[in-house]
Design an enzyme around this catalytic site. Structure first.
Site, PDB file in Angstrom:
ATOM      1  CE  LYS A 167       4.384  -9.824 -32.995  1.00 15.27           C
ATOM      2  NZ  LYS A 167       5.951  -9.113 -32.962  1.00 15.27           N
TER       3      LYS A 167
ATOM      4  CB  SER B 239       3.942  -5.745 -32.715  1.00 13.31           C
ATOM      5  OG  SER B 239       4.548  -6.199 -33.638  1.00 13.31           O
TER       6      SER B 239
ATOM      7  CB  SER C  24       8.417  -5.612 -33.346  1.00 14.16           C
ATOM      8  OG  SER C  24       7.848  -5.129 -34.108  1.00 14.16           O
TER       9      SER C  24
END
Length: 499
Positions: free
Chosen positions: A106, A182, A206
């Site tokens: 990520k 996210s 997230s």
């Protein structure tokens, strides 16, 4: 943006070789539509397919789907292919439980040789990272082959991946809808089959929100459970690290490879969980948000159906209520969340030599930073004290229950643009209150929770169901996840946009 082309070999061996899971499905249980990471690693160890073939297929699929999904923000294809080739040429068995398996990191965390841009226009010129933290080191030790970095909203602030500087990440189940945030890029890539699982992090939902939106399994670990990652960015550490995956066993295996051990371990090690537990659980059932809002009817149906499934498996389910004042908690959480935006604005201002504006940071980020500026003296410290008290109240909940069952989100996956950073703040606040009303207390309490893909709407959109436990209770949740996966398999479901 960095998606170089090179001659890729066809990965016919991958497409042709049936997975072990597919070879022996349970009666009347549909087979998964693709191999998971554990199966791919096994094929590589058995020399049924090479790491190079697996990696080249992932690269080809990433390139083919990038324009439609926007799942990656940085590619690392050349290094990945070189790493896979060297792995195949190394004598003996490859090291690590996932040796040769493609993976994504990520874009909130450093990976050596790649820039970290945090979904922000202010960071577009960041140079490649020269170091990475211990948690990311564990991916390399596990043998994973990183093919790039996945998309995120600006600094992970929103539950949708629509940063102004990078464009939206789209949901493979319906391109007009959000993949969540996210970890939205990670979830879109995994749901579409580009990689079998991917790195994710969770500071307020997230991991669970993208897992819910994309029909994946997503476990948020306890605070302090995993190998240490980047330093906390707020006065109360909210964020934890793990993955989104198709199968429970991929999540459980990565968990065992990345949990903290030794003298600095916060909890006794879980180790590798491989099967359902025998203990029947006491389950508290929630349907309303922390503010008392009612979920969408299809979300309610998902949760009530999951409760009936739990009862059919012998677990005891009863209604419960949130252990905190939702309105007060929401204000305190917002103050803490906004402090992260204020810190970001201050750092960008220092680096740029001027106060950042809408050409540098997203409107939502700037608006949150303004909230901090409006706080009275000592406001943040009071909010943190209140949140710590809320965490203790959460802990007390589990004197009566082993697990809490609830929605992940108030609605099915939101349309793109509905909770985007460009929406005016009053409307966005109202929408967020209705949409993200179930996931933040677990981060404050430092407790584990998971989104399990047990429901699809009439329109074909996934709706995850959340199960949460006391701090340190990941084994209970993983055992339950294995049980639910066996009782109601989901890995056969394939989104319209996929490999």
């Amino acid at each position: 943006m960095m998606f170089s082309r090179r001659g890729l070999m066809a990965a016919a061996a991958i497409a042709a070789a049936p997975s072990a899971v597919q070879a022996k499905p349970k009666a009347a249980s549909p087979a998964p539509w693709g191999p998971d990471a554990v199966e791919l690693a096994g094929r590589i160890r058995r020399k049924e397919v090479s790491a190079l073939e697996v990696t080249e297929k992932a690269v080809r699929d990433a390139e083919a789907l990038q324009d439609r999904l926007g799942a990656l923000v940085t590619s690392d294809f050349d290094r990945a292919i070189d790493k896979a080739r060297r792995l195949d040429q190394t004598p003996g068995q490859p090291a690590g439980p996932f040796a040769g398996v493609p993976f994504l990191v990520k874009d909130l965390d450093d990976y050596v040789g790649l820039p970290t841009r945090y979904g922000s226009r202010a960071m577009l010129r960041n140079p490649p990272a020269k170091t990475q933290d211990g948690y990311v080191d564990a991916f390399d030790r596990a043998g994973l082959i990183v093919i790039g970095k996945s998309a995120t909203p600006e600094y992970g602030f929103l539950p949708t991946t629509e940063p102004v500087g990078f464009g939206p990440t789209r949901n493979p189940w319906n391109l007009a809808h959000s993949s969540g945030g996210s970890s939205g890029g990670a979830a879109a890539a995994v749901a579409a089959g580009i990689t079998p699982f991917a790195h994710a992090s969770d500071g307020g939902g997230s991991i669970r929100i993208p897992a819910s939106n994309c029909g994946l399994f997503g476990l948020k670990p306890s605070r302090g459970r995993m190998i240490l990652g980047r330093p906390p960015s707020r006065a109360l550490d909210l964020s934890v690290y793990h993955c989104v995956s198709h199968s429970v066993r991929d999540s459980a295996t990565l968990f065992a490879a990345t949990e903290r051990g030794g003298g600095d371990a916060v909890f006794p090690a879980v180790g590798l969980t491989t099967r359902p537990g025998k203990r029947r659980l006491r389950v508290g059932l929630l349907t309303d948000t922390m503010l008392g809002g009612k979920p969408d009817p299809e979300v309610r149906e998902a949760v009530e159906t999951a409760a009936k499934l739990m009862q059919s498996l012998g677990h005891k389910v009863e209604p419960t209520a949130w252990p905190v004042n939702g309105a007060a908690f929401g204000q305190d959480f917002l103050a803490l969340w906004a402090s992260g935006a204020a810190d970001l604005v201050a750092r960008v201002a220092k680096a740029a030599g001027r106060q950042p504006d809408g050409t540098m940071l997203d409107p939502f980020t700037l608006a949150m930073a303004d909230l901090v500026n409006q706080m009275p003296a000592g406001g943040l410290e009071k909010a943190v004290a209140n949140l710590n008290a809320a965490g203790r109240a959460y802990d007390g909940w589990f004197a009566r229950y082993d697990v809490i069952l609830s929605p992940v989100l108030g609605t099915p996956p939101a349309p793109l643009g509905w909770v985007a950073p460009t929406v005016d703040i009053p409307a966005l606040t109202e929408r967020l209150n209705a949409y993200v009303g179930y996931t933040t207390l677990h981060n404050v309490a430092g407790a584990p929770s998971m989104s399990v893909p047990l429901h699809w709407t009439k329109a074909g959109l996934p709706v995850g169901v959340q199960f949460a436990g006391r701090a340190g209770a990941e084994k209970t949740l993983l055992e339950l996840a294995f049980e639910l996966e066996a009782a109601q398999p989901w890995a056969w479901r394939k989104p319209p946009v996929s490999v």
